[in-house]
Design a protein around this motif. Structure first.
Motif, PDB file in Angstrom:
ATOM      1  N   ASN A  38      49.841  40.840  34.431  1.00 28.82           N
ATOM      2  CA  ASN A  38      50.754  41.960  34.566  1.00 28.82           C
ATOM      3  C   ASN A  38      51.737  41.968  33.385  1.00 28.82           C
ATOM      4  O   ASN A  38      51.785  41.027  32.595  1.00 28.82           O
ATOM      5  CB  ASN A  38      51.486  41.909  35.916  1.00 28.82           C
ATOM      6  CG  ASN A  38      52.316  40.646  36.078  1.00 28.82           C
ATOM      7  OD1 ASN A  38      52.624  39.964  35.105  1.00 28.82           O
ATOM      8  ND2 ASN A  38      52.683  40.338  37.301  1.00 28.82           N
ATOM      9  N   GLU A  39      52.498  43.017  33.295  1.00 31.22           N
ATOM     10  CA  GLU A  39      53.421  43.203  32.168  1.00 31.22           C
ATOM     11  C   GLU A  39      54.426  42.054  32.060  1.00 31.22           C
ATOM     12  O   GLU A  39      54.708  41.557  30.969  1.00 31.22           O
ATOM     13  CB  GLU A  39      54.160  44.538  32.341  1.00 31.22           C
ATOM     14  CG  GLU A  39      54.978  44.953  31.142  1.00 31.22           C
ATOM     15  CD  GLU A  39      54.131  45.338  29.927  1.00 31.22           C
ATOM     16  OE1 GLU A  39      54.671  45.306  28.818  1.00 31.22           O
ATOM     17  OE2 GLU A  39      52.940  45.660  30.094  1.00 31.22           O
ATOM     18  N   SER A  83      43.898  39.280  36.099  1.00 32.28           N
ATOM     19  CA  SER A  83      44.443  40.167  35.068  1.00 32.28           C
ATOM     20  C   SER A  83      45.945  39.926  34.980  1.00 32.28           C
ATOM     21  O   SER A  83      46.601  39.620  35.968  1.00 32.28           O
ATOM     22  CB  SER A  83      44.142  41.622  35.397  1.00 32.28           C
ATOM     23  OG  SER A  83      44.664  41.937  36.664  1.00 32.28           O
TER      24      SER A  83
END
Length: 184
Positions: free
Chosen positions: A108-109, A106
């Motif tokens: 991250n920002e 996934s």
């Protein structure tokens, strides 16, 4: 009078190439979901040469969070896995029963923001191609012999409209890809 439409046609073709190149580059950028195109840049050392992954295996996306790589030659599974791991995509493939599963971590920002910057850079390259096509066409129009100044001015206005249209298309691509990346 046939010269101006021909110049505009060539210009459109050049701008279209810039747009298509931008679209193609965007498919390699990872968004939130898995896409078989993500592995198009991976090169595999096989049979004494560098081959593209899609030449030595089929890539599918069974779900949005992973890719499935099925080698054509099962004896080369380790080489393919190594190539995916060593690519700059940050992926960790795992072999199981003759296929390679590639789970997508996934994002991250920070990684999302980095990808947005990459997209803006690629979009700018596409816009530069569009501007070059416009400049070339404008130069050809100015050099035309036996064409009235009014016709040249009209052609330049048409040229600017086409240019603005293609720049707008690239901007729309950027917005779409950006929202795709930033969607969690």
């Amino acid at each position: 009078m046939t010269a101006i439409p021909q110049i505009l046609k060539e210009c459109r073709a050049g701008m279209e190439k810039g747009l298509e190149s931008t679209k193609r580059e965007f498919t390699h950028i990872r968004s939130g979901k898995a896409s078989p195109n993500m592995l198009d840049t991976v090169r595999v050392e096989m049979y004494g040469q560098q081959l593209q992954l899609n030449q030595v295996a089929s890539v599918s996306s069974p779900d949005p969070r992973s890719l499935l790589v099925t080698p054509f030659d099962k004896g080369q599974i380790k080489a393919i896995e190594k190539a995916i791991r060593e690519s700059d995509l940050g992926l960790d493939p795992a072999t199981q029963s003759g296929v390679i599963r590639v789970p997508l971590p996934s994002m991250n920002e920070q990684r999302r923001k980095e990808l947005v910057k990459v997209i803006h850079k690629l979009a700018e390259e596409g816009k530069v191609a569009v501007r070059h096509a416009r400049t070339d066409a404008r130069d050809k129009i100015k050099k035309l012999e036996g064409v009235s100044e009014d016709d040249k001015k009209h052609a330049e206005k048409d040229l600017q409209k086409v240019h603005d249209d293609y720049i707008g298309k690239i901007d729309l691509l950027v917005k779409g890809k950006e929202s795709e990346i930033m969607a969690v």
